[in-house]
Scaffold this motif. Structure first.
Motif, mmCIF file in Angstrom:
data_model
loop_
_atom_site.group_PDB
_atom_site.id
_atom_site.type_symbol
_atom_site.label_atom_id
_atom_site.label_comp_id
_atom_site.label_asym_id
_atom_site.label_seq_id
_atom_site.Cartn_x
_atom_site.Cartn_y
_atom_site.Cartn_z
ATOM 1 N N VAL A 1 13.119 5.269 -12.424
ATOM 2 C CA VAL A 1 14.245 5.332 -12.238
ATOM 3 C C VAL A 1 14.925 5.866 -11.062
ATOM 4 C CG1 VAL A 1 14.569 7.195 -13.583
ATOM 5 C CG2 VAL A 1 16.374 5.624 -13.941
ATOM 6 N N ALA B 1 16.761 3.526 -7.716
ATOM 7 C CA ALA B 1 18.334 3.684 -7.166
ATOM 8 C C ALA B 1 18.117 3.465 -5.666
ATOM 9 C CB ALA B 1 18.543 5.332 -7.392
ATOM 10 N N ALA B 2 17.062 3.652 -4.930
ATOM 11 C CA ALA B 2 16.969 3.330 -3.565
ATOM 12 C C ALA B 2 17.366 1.691 -3.180
ATOM 13 C CB ALA B 2 15.752 3.679 -2.903
ATOM 14 N N PRO B 3 18.080 1.669 -2.122
ATOM 15 C CA PRO B 3 18.381 0.102 -1.706
ATOM 16 C C PRO B 3 17.374 -0.598 -1.105
ATOM 17 C CG PRO B 3 19.714 1.943 -0.686
ATOM 18 C CD PRO B 3 18.638 2.621 -1.349
ATOM 19 N N ARG B 4 16.046 0.157 -0.802
ATOM 20 C CA ARG B 4 14.945 -0.660 -0.528
ATOM 21 C C ARG B 4 13.770 0.188 -0.902
ATOM 22 N NH1 ARG B 4 16.721 -2.877 4.942
ATOM 23 N NH2 ARG B 4 18.838 -3.744 3.957
ATOM 24 N N VAL C 1 11.499 2.626 4.519
ATOM 25 C CA VAL C 1 12.541 2.877 5.825
ATOM 26 C C VAL C 1 12.245 2.062 6.924
ATOM 27 C CG1 VAL C 1 13.343 4.943 4.739
ATOM 28 C CG2 VAL C 1 11.490 5.110 6.374
ATOM 29 N N LYS C 2 12.935 2.059 7.891
ATOM 30 C CA LYS C 2 12.324 1.309 9.269
ATOM 31 C C LYS C 2 11.291 2.196 9.734
ATOM 32 C CE LYS C 2 16.224 -1.630 10.454
ATOM 33 N NZ LYS C 2 17.275 -1.395 9.774
ATOM 34 N N VAL D 1 9.683 4.738 -1.194
ATOM 35 C CA VAL D 1 11.066 4.025 -0.519
ATOM 36 C C VAL D 1 10.775 3.459 0.489
ATOM 37 C CG1 VAL D 1 13.372 5.187 0.221
ATOM 38 C CG2 VAL D 1 12.582 5.959 -1.832
ATOM 39 N N ILE E 1 9.413 4.600 12.119
ATOM 40 C CA ILE E 1 9.879 5.706 13.121
ATOM 41 C C ILE E 1 9.109 5.851 14.227
ATOM 42 C CG2 ILE E 1 10.156 8.242 12.934
ATOM 43 C CD1 ILE E 1 10.302 7.993 9.875
#
Lengths: 95, 487
Positions: A76, A80-83, A91-92, A89, A94
């Motif tokens: 759950v 909630a994370a967009p990606r 992310v781009k 999760v 780093i």
């Protein structure tokens, strides 16, 4: 007087970008707000020494332990994370 | 079929929502005068009629009727408690598992609460009916509900005016009989000021007396949930249902409620005259305040002037402490963990793109202010100074409450203002909180009670009378408030 450069630095710290118009507007508003807020400087600090707040500011500790079964909230919360990718999760890059 | 429907409709239309209180509704429910479902239907039908014009609710929950049926089963089984079947509304920053919650910000678009706030789990245990979530200023930043991403809420007494804020939707909902009660949050006046503007009772309890677990944080050392109700008695009922120490909020406390046996008629009430001399206070507000103080005298209270020299600086201290805390709290909104995401060219670019488009102007203004007051070189001049002023204000209140039981002050410097009137000048909007913010800075309880009306442009606008008590003495406010409203 706050400078445009300072507004730009604050925006960078806040991870926000502002248009030129917004920067100008923000500068004027900052001067008014900071001018008002500066009234606290006129309050004598002498009597403020050694006053403890009535709101307790103490650390509240708990024993290390297992508050709940591992993994029961993972889906759950990650959901909630967009990606997401699996249980991560996303992310781009780093580095 | 048609006949049944008509009968059903006539029955719920006969519930007089205008004069209904939690206590009256509870009595009617347990005596079977109407069911929880019929009561909720009565409110849902008012929402259907009026919400489009007021924009108080952002969403009516699709399971409201199911919740009411649950409550009816409990009532039938003879297990109802005071709040069973009572239809309430929530401010859009209080989490209820499985429901959308957005703090009226674009940046939380699509976010669904993964758990219940402590206040909601306590109300669910009583089988309250949560009708829906209501509009607010974005992240509770504002005094008019105009900073909401979803447009302003309108005042039920005059739709060209604001309902106050930030809990404007929650106050308008109760004021317009779209809910019997609601929960808001109060960081500087966000329950009391809209309650005053919408003609209802708004409570800001002692800091920590209600758990903050599951409310979207603004200023963590100031935030508290507050009930918005028709009467002081209802306010106390809701407060008692949700208060208490909670392991999930380490700043929460258990109130010691067994203190005063003194009758409200014997209370000593202090009036801070120096504060009332401030500029920009409406003449009618001052006249109404004097009448309210006279009402207390008629009850038998002794009224005396007091001086609170540092308390008028509470608003200035607030505009340092709050931005510092909120810029920290809002740093979690980065387009990675929840809600809205906008692509940039890099990870940092994603943050900036998401936050720039996700936050409205007031949020951005306060994020910059927070960064400013916490910057090296300014931290001592602003943040540390504000913290010491706050400590002095707490001490000043503690001293004052040695000689008085209650401090009385207007809730707001003006009645409800026009939509758009203050949006161009942030400082004039901030001044709205001048009389409410001291209770937050001092961590003490305060209640705003309807005290009459003024006329503006041919419309009657409500005003509020605010009483404050010492730290932890919330019960004194309810005691006096009940007497005040019966007078």
């Amino acid at each position: 007087m706050i400078t445009l450069k300072e507004i730009e630095n604050l925006a960078a710290l806040a991870r926000i970008s502002l248009t030129e118009d917004e920067k100008e507007r923000m500068r004027g508003e900052f001067d008014a707000i900071l001018g008002y807020v500066a009234s606290i400087r006129n309050v004598s600090a002498a009597s403020a020494k050694n006053i403890r707040s009535i709101v307790a500011t103490v650390n509240v500790m708990r024993e290390d332990g297992t508050p709940h079964e591992s993994g029961i909230y993972t889906d759950v919360l990650i959901g909630a994370a967009p990606r997401r990718e699996g249980n991560y999760v996303k992310v781009k890059k780093i580095l | 079929m048609i006949l049944r429907y008509t009968l059903h409709a006539t029955r719920f239309m006969s519930i007089d929502l205008k004069t209904l209180t939690i206590k009256k509704a509870h009595d009617a429910l347990i005596h079977g005068e109407y069911s929880a479902l019929e009561l909720s239907e009565a409110y849902l039908s008012e929402i259907e009629k009026k919400n489009a014009g007021l924009n108080a609710y952002l969403e009516v929950f699709d399971d409201a009727r199911e919740q009411a049926k649950e409550a009816d089963r409990l009532i039938k089984a003879g297990k109802a408690v005071m709040l069973t079947g009572i239809p309430i509304a929530l401010k859009d920053n209080i989490l209820m598992k499985g429901k959308k919650v957005s703090a009226s910000s674009k940046i939380l678009q699509g976010y669904v609460a993964p758990y219940d706030s402590t206040a909601i789990s306590k109300l669910k245990a009583e089988r309250v009916v949560v009708l829906g979530r209501t509009n607010m200023d974005e992240f509770a930043m504002g005094s008019s509900t105009e900073t909401s991403y979803f447009g302003p809420t309108r005042n039920p007494y005059d739709t060209s005016r604001v309902p106050g804020g930030s809990s404007g939707g929650a106050a308008a909902a109760v004021g317009a009989d779209l809910a019997l009660a609601s929960l808001g949050t109060d960081t500087a006046g966000s329950v009391r000021q809209p309650a005053a503007f919408c003609g209802v009772v708004g409570s800001k309890p002692t800091y920590g007396s209600i758990s903050r677990h599951g409310i979207i944080a603004m200023g963590s050392s100031l935030d508290i949930i507050g009930p918005i109700t028709k009467t002081v008695e209802d306010s106390e009922i809701l407060f008692d249902a949700i208060r208490g120490k909670d392991v999930l909020d380490s700043t929460s406390i258990e109130l010691n409620t067994k203190r005063s046996t003194l009758n409200a008629e014997r209370f000593v009430v202090g009036v801070p005259r120096n504060f009332l001399d401030a500029k920009g206070i409406d003449e009618d507000v001052l006249a109404n305040f004097s009448e309210s103080v006279e009402r207390l005298q008629k009850l038998g209270c002794r009224v005396q002037d007091i001086t609170l020299p540092t308390v008028p600086h509470a608003l200035a201290a607030y505009y340092v402490i709050m931005p510092a805390e909120l810029s920290t709290n809002l740093s979690r909104f980065d387009g990675v963990k929840y809600g809205f995401h906008k692509d940039g060219e890099s990870l940092l670019g994603d943050y900036v793109a998401t936050r720039t488009e996700g936050f409205g102007m007031e949020a951005r203004r306060r994020l910059l202010l927070g960064a400013y007051v916490l910057s090296s070189g300014y931290r001592d001049a602003y943040y540390r100074k504000a913290i010491s002023v706050r400590a002095m204000i707490e001490k000043e209140f503690t001293q004052a409450f040695k000689s008085v039981d209650i401090i009385a002050i207007p809730t707001t410097p003006t009645p409800a203002f026009k939509i758009g009137e203050k949006t161009k000048d942030p400082l004039s909007m901030y001044m709205e909180d001048i009389f409410t913010v001291p209770a937050n800075i001092g961590a003490i309880p305060a209640v705003s009670i309807p005290s009459g009306f003024v006329e503006r442009d041919g419309k009657r606008l409500p005003l509020g009378f605010q009483i404050m008590a010492g730290y932890g003495h919330d019960k004194l406010l309810f005691k006096l408030g009940k007497k005040f409203e019966s007078k």
